[in-house]
Design an enzyme around this catalytic site. Structure first.
Site, PDB file in Angstrom:
ATOM      1  N   GLU A   1      -2.125  -3.039   2.477  1.00 52.20           N
ATOM      2  CA  GLU A   1      -2.850  -3.692   1.392  1.00 52.20           C
ATOM      3  C   GLU A   1      -3.168  -5.127   1.814  1.00 52.20           C
ATOM      4  O   GLU A   1      -2.279  -5.808   2.319  1.00 52.20           O
ATOM      5  CB  GLU A   1      -2.025  -3.705   0.100  1.00 52.20           C
ATOM      6  CG  GLU A   1      -2.842  -4.230  -1.061  1.00 52.20           C
ATOM      7  CD  GLU A   1      -2.088  -4.219  -2.398  1.00 52.20           C
ATOM      8  OE1 GLU A   1      -0.921  -3.814  -2.442  1.00 52.20           O
ATOM      9  OE2 GLU A   1      -2.694  -4.632  -3.379  1.00 52.20           O
TER      10      GLU A   1
ATOM     11  N   GLU B   1       8.096  -2.944  -7.388  1.00 59.29           N
ATOM     12  CA  GLU B   1       7.510  -2.012  -6.411  1.00 59.29           C
ATOM     13  C   GLU B   1       7.739  -0.566  -6.841  1.00 59.29           C
ATOM     14  O   GLU B   1       6.867   0.282  -6.680  1.00 59.29           O
ATOM     15  CB  GLU B   1       8.080  -2.253  -5.006  1.00 59.29           C
ATOM     16  CG  GLU B   1       7.958  -3.687  -4.493  1.00 59.29           C
ATOM     17  CD  GLU B   1       6.566  -4.284  -4.579  1.00 59.29           C
ATOM     18  OE1 GLU B   1       5.579  -3.511  -4.538  1.00 59.29           O
ATOM     19  OE2 GLU B   1       6.452  -5.524  -4.699  1.00 59.29           O
TER      20      GLU B   1
ATOM     21  N   GLY C   1       6.116 -10.449  -0.572  1.00 56.51           N
ATOM     22  CA  GLY C   1       7.460 -10.130  -1.022  1.00 56.51           C
ATOM     23  C   GLY C   1       7.840  -8.707  -0.653  1.00 56.51           C
ATOM     24  O   GLY C   1       8.888  -8.456  -0.062  1.00 56.51           O
ATOM     25  N   ALA C   2       6.973  -7.770  -1.010  1.00 55.27           N
ATOM     26  CA  ALA C   2       7.250  -6.361  -0.754  1.00 55.27           C
ATOM     27  C   ALA C   2       5.975  -5.575  -1.002  1.00 55.27           C
ATOM     28  O   ALA C   2       5.017  -6.096  -1.550  1.00 55.27           O
ATOM     29  CB  ALA C   2       8.354  -5.861  -1.680  1.00 55.27           C
TER      30      ALA C   2
ATOM     31  N   HIS D   1       5.283   0.519  -9.476  1.00 55.48           N
ATOM     32  CA  HIS D   1       3.944   0.784  -8.948  1.00 55.48           C
ATOM     33  C   HIS D   1       3.719   2.275  -8.685  1.00 55.48           C
ATOM     34  O   HIS D   1       2.576   2.718  -8.584  1.00 55.48           O
ATOM     35  CB  HIS D   1       3.725   0.027  -7.632  1.00 55.48           C
ATOM     36  CG  HIS D   1       3.093  -1.322  -7.787  1.00 55.48           C
ATOM     37  ND1 HIS D   1       2.005  -1.558  -8.594  1.00 55.48           N
ATOM     38  CD2 HIS D   1       3.391  -2.519  -7.210  1.00 55.48           C
ATOM     39  CE1 HIS D   1       1.655  -2.838  -8.502  1.00 55.48           C
ATOM     40  NE2 HIS D   1       2.480  -3.444  -7.684  1.00 55.48           N
TER      41      HIS D   1
ATOM     42  N   GLU E   1      -1.617  -4.879 -10.825  1.00 51.98           N
ATOM     43  CA  GLU E   1      -0.651  -5.971 -10.717  1.00 51.98           C
ATOM     44  C   GLU E   1      -0.264  -6.565 -12.081  1.00 51.98           C
ATOM     45  O   GLU E   1       0.907  -6.782 -12.354  1.00 51.98           O
ATOM     46  CB  GLU E   1      -1.161  -7.063  -9.770  1.00 51.98           C
ATOM     47  CG  GLU E   1      -1.273  -6.605  -8.311  1.00 51.98           C
ATOM     48  CD  GLU E   1       0.010  -6.003  -7.753  1.00 51.98           C
ATOM     49  OE1 GLU E   1       1.098  -6.238  -8.318  1.00 51.98           O
ATOM     50  OE2 GLU E   1      -0.078  -5.272  -6.747  1.00 51.98           O
TER      51      GLU E   1
ATOM     52  N   GLU F   1       4.380  -1.575  -2.115  1.00 52.50           N
ATOM     53  CA  GLU F   1       4.705  -0.343  -2.833  1.00 52.50           C
ATOM     54  C   GLU F   1       4.205   0.939  -2.170  1.00 52.50           C
ATOM     55  O   GLU F   1       3.991   1.935  -2.862  1.00 52.50           O
ATOM     56  CB  GLU F   1       4.122  -0.434  -4.242  1.00 52.50           C
ATOM     57  CG  GLU F   1       2.581  -0.343  -4.328  1.00 52.50           C
ATOM     58  CD  GLU F   1       1.870  -1.684  -4.439  1.00 52.50           C
ATOM     59  OE1 GLU F   1       2.451  -2.699  -4.026  1.00 52.50           O
ATOM     60  OE2 GLU F   1       0.720  -1.709  -4.929  1.00 52.50           O
ATOM     61  N   ASN F   2       4.044   0.980  -0.856  1.00 50.39           N
ATOM     62  CA  ASN F   2       3.575   2.193  -0.178  1.00 50.39           C
ATOM     63  C   ASN F   2       4.256   3.439  -0.754  1.00 50.39           C
ATOM     64  O   ASN F   2       5.458   3.449  -0.962  1.00 50.39           O
ATOM     65  CB  ASN F   2       3.902   2.128   1.306  1.00 50.39           C
ATOM     66  CG  ASN F   2       3.626   0.769   1.903  1.00 50.39           C
ATOM     67  OD1 ASN F   2       2.492   0.331   1.922  1.00 50.39           O
ATOM     68  ND2 ASN F   2       4.672   0.084   2.345  1.00 50.39           N
TER      69      ASN F   2
END
Ligand SMILES: [Zn+2]
Length: 852
Positions: free
Chosen positions: A124, A293, A256-257, A296, A315, A259-260
């Protein structure tokens, strides 16, 4: 701004083709990774037929391309390749490509890259095009099957593990997804594992993958994950949908992270925690980010965004959901105050300057520059307002409809508002302005009392922002309560709905003039302008039943005082000190809440407020005034501080729960005040006695704040030298507490430190970001702060343009300040623009900030 490369929402077209299935095979190698892709493609019936097929691709060496087994010679350009319609069948076909990439040389940390020997991905927003040729846009959703061949013991991708052997694994993701959710990880990793049984009784294998030696620091992240999964089932009825859920901690990560699908990748800082290495704030952030995450999976993955203009769809909603979760886990009052502090510090700031943009912007040059506080935090506020307007039931019905109607789709803000309209019957036309119009509304409030009727008069003002000079009235939910002069509540919280520029609301049958508590819970993201006397603020601080407004009253008292100190040289009278003393000693209040009340308004917040009030903020004056307030408060509370500190001691081992964290927060706030009067004696003792990072960093901060702590800093470094996440704190603290005229020099010295690994985004932020976060240091009249930050952004830009561009927002407040500072910042930004090979990312930011 006009830019030939700008992309516009109005130009949206569905993709020419549909991708039904993707099979990827990776042969991993640091400098020559091979990626074979086999795409099942057919023309999109929603588009005209016979179109060329355009695939995105950057930095790829094309080895082979074939359509239905027939090899084609196609010459890629800078941004991808085009297969002419003449070379394509007009029905379904199979497109095969093979490319070579070099993950080891990828310093931008987008696409497939290496972090200390392990492979990982960040796709992303547009990183997948650096992995293979593909329509890299969120509305192209496909099922992925991935085979990973590599030397590392752990080889991961999205979905379920369907097969494996020595040196390879194969993964199948049954849920169609856009390419930005693709992920791959390969490394020598260890798992901290658990099992989660879902609502319908399916067992899901949970793994947190970390480097050998870090397994012992995963328990809190795992606990947070399990609580998140349970919460989403209970509160939103959302169940997890794969057999396995993997989280991987990576040291080099831009954000930060991520969400794959089924394989979240985290900045290690937001996974690894033990009492010895993580502060209470770290624990709270880990819990929130793990939840974010995970949430998501439904709001982002199962329902994704049609295009990047709709980024707030996933988001804003997911931030809103993680805020609800944290409130449920900890304290709604404390969480709301913290969220508003953050909103004002980041989003209101953004809205006040040249980077102001709508929650759904209309155009962008580089989408990475729009992962902003406006999209995230204001996006969440907009959802909070929607909920206040339609009520809890209406919100629940709308969300159920959203999940039913749009599961498996790439949706838009129009789709989102339509579910609210359909579920509640409410017309959303006017509300939609919150998505299309930038800027923070200002809400002016006055009141009068006649006979037995109290009337509140509201007037909203929607200031001009870049490209949007004129705006219409916003729908504002204004939560109000009324108190009797004796402190009793005569009107409990009531939501008034303002839809016009000016509107009045009357309350009848009141025997005496009430005291109004306006905008309870911060019910709309506006700047409230209301002339309130110090006595009334102190009254609300003492009596308001709404915790947010209670805190807000104390905050406003402090800000009024500081503003008068800076502009008129006012002295610190007893009013504010006595009000603070009552809060500090009120044992009926939650310690975490009291700690927040004792925190002084930040310097940047003061500068923002002064600018809005038509003053030119003086960074040195604000800094000095704020120091004087802290000293005065310390002297006033001094006799009670040792007792307060002792009463908050926690017997027994450290626990990271909200209750214990709140007590530590108040204890450290008290210790910080005590340090200003006892010369650091108590803080030095607390540092020696600390058995957890919260108190270690807390006591060290107290000492640095009074210009001491050199010895403790050295001990801290010796103890934690090999721990990257802890050392980030060591770097940042020294800069945060440096005197304004020394902040740039301290930063400069730290950049010479052998552990200043500036290519690591966390370390870069902990040093250069700490300087730009030091208000009086960054804006020091010498210009040394500006010069040093600009120099390092220019150095980082060729390697990691995304992080350089994001950190350049340090400069976005320049129009607030005096002519000399303005000239220095303009010069720094112009120097960036004059630099050869400046990235598209940083160019866009500098151009927007200059506003030319
Ligand atoms: Zn997110």
């Amino acid at each position: 701004m006009t830019d030939a490369r700008a992309i516009h929402l109005a130009d949206y077209q569905p993709f020419s083709h549909l991708i039904e299935h993707v099979a990827l095979t990776f042969h991993l190698s640091p400098n020559a990774t091979r990626v074979q892709a086999r795409l099942a493609v057919r023309p999109n019936p929603a588009r005209e037929q016979g179109l060329d097929l355009r695939l995105d691709g950057e930095g790829l060496r094309l080895v082979r391309l074939a359509v239905d087994g027939r090899e084609l010679t196609v010459q890629p350009d800078e941004t991808g390749l085009t297969i002419r319609a003449a070379d394509l069948p007009d029905t379904a076909f199979v497109l095969e490509t093979e490319v070579e990439i070099a993950p080891e040389g990828n310093t931008a940390l987008e696409g497939l890259y290496m972090s200390r020997g392990m492979y990982c991905t960040q796709c992303e927003a547009e990183g997948f095009r650096k992995i293979t040729f593909y329509p890299d846009r969120p509305d192209v959703m496909a099922r992925f099957r991935v085979r990973v061949n590599g030397d590392h013991p752990v080889l991961l991708s999205n979905g379920n593990l369907v097969d494996q052997g020595p040196g390879w694994t194969e993964w199948d993701d049954p849920w169609p997804k856009p390419a930005y959710l693709f992920a791959l990880v390969a490394g020598d990793l260890r798992a901290h594992s658990a099992t989660f049984r879902t609502l319908s009784g399916r067992d899901v294998a949970l793994n947190i993958w970390v480097r050998p030696g870090d397994e012992g620091r995963c328990a809190y992240a795992m606990d947070s994950l399990i609580r998140s999964m349970k919460w989403d089932e209970q509160v939103y009825g959302r169940e997890y949908d794969l057999d396995i859920f993997n989280i991987v901690a990576v040291d080099d990560f831009n954000m930060g992270a991520m969400e794959n699908k089924g394989l979240n990748i985290f900045n290690s800082k937001f996974v690894l925690a033990s009492p010895e290495t993580a502060t209470d704030d770290d624990f709270a952030r880990i819990e929130a980010i793990i939840a974010h995450e995970y949430f998501h999976n439904w709001t982002g993955n199962r329902i994704t965004c049609r295009d990047w203009f709709q980024l707030c769809l996933k988001e804003g909603l997911t931030v809103y959901r993680d805020q609800q979760f944290t409130g449920d886990m900890r304290s709604h009052a404390v969480k709301r105050i913290e969220d508003v502090l953050m909103l004002r510090a980041r989003q209101f700031r953004e809205d006040q300057g040249p980077l102001s943009h709508a929650v759904r912007p209309e155009s962008y040059v580089e989408i990475n520059n729009f992962y902003t506080a406006t999209i995230y935090e204001k996006g969440a506020e907009v959802i909070g307002m929607l909920r206040r307007l339609v009520g809890d039931d209406g919100y629940a019905r709308a969300l159920d409809l959203y999940f039913d109607r749009h599961d498996g789709q790439a949706a838009t803000i129009e789709d989102w508002l339509c579910v609210f309209q359909d579920a509640t019957g409410r017309d959303m036309t006017q509300f939609k302005r919150w998505y299309s119009e930038a800027g923070t509304p200002r809400l002016k409030v006055s009141d009068d009392f006649n006979n037995d009727t109290y009337t509140l008069h509201f007037e909203q003002e929607n200031p001009a922002t870049p490209g949007q000079p004129v705006k219409g009235a916003k729908v504002l939910p204004i939560a109000v309560g009324l108190l009797n002069p004796n402190g009793d509540e005569v009107l409990p919280t009531t939501v008034l709905e303002m839809t016009h520029m000016r509107q009045s609301f009357a309350f009848e049958g009141l025997a005496t003039r009430p005291v109004a508590s306006v905008l309870r819970g911060f019910s709309a993201p506006v700047v409230l302008e209301r002339a309130v006397s110090a006595e009334e603020r102190a009254f609300l601080l003492a009596h308001d039943t709404d915790p947010f407004n209670k805190w807000e009253a104390g905050r406003a008292l402090a800000k009024d005082l500081l503003a008068r100190m800076v502009t008129e040289g006012a002295a610190i009278g007893p009013g504010w000190l006595e009000a603070m003393a009552r809060v500090a000693q009120d044992g009926s209040l939650d310690p975490a809440f009291r700690a927040l009340c004792l925190r002084l308004p930040s310097e940047d917040d003061m500068a923002q407020t002064q600018h809005a009030a038509g003053h030119v903020p003086d960074p040195a004056g604000i800094y000095a005034g704020r120091r004087r307030m802290g000293d005065a408060l310390a002297r006033r509370l001094a006799p009670d501080l040792p007792g307060l500190i002792a009463s908050l001691a926690e017997p027994g081992p450290f626990t990271p729960d909200a209750r214990a964290a709140g007590r530590r927060a108040l204890r450290l706030a008290a210790l910080s005040l005590l340090s200003r009067v006892d010369g650091g004696t108590a803080a030095r003792a607390a540092y020696r006695a600390a058995d957890n990072m919260t108190e270690e960093v807390g006591a060290l901060s107290c000492l640095l704040d009074i210009g001491q702590g050199a010895e403790e800093l050295a001990r801290f470094e010796a103890r934690w030298r090999s721990d990257r996440n802890v050392m980030d704190k060591w770097f940042a603290l020294q800069i945060a507490y440096a005197a304004p005229d020394r902040a740039a020099e301290v930063t400069q010295t730290l950049t010479q430190h052998p552990d200043f690994d500036w290519k690591n985004p966390n370390r870069f932020r902990s040093v250069i970001g700490a300087l730009s976060g030091h208000h009086a240091g960054f804006h020091h009249s010498s210009g040394a702060g500006y010069a040093l930050v600009a120099e390092w952004l220019l150095r980082l830009d060729p390697l990691n343009p995304q992080t350089a561009a994001r950190m350049s927002t340090a400069f976005d407040t320049w129009p607030r300040y005096d002519a000399d500072r303005q000239a220095m910042v303009r010069e720094a930004l112009q120097r960036m623009l004059a630099t050869d090979g400046l990235s598209r990312d940083l160019t866009e930011m500098a151009v927007r900030m200059l506003g030319d």
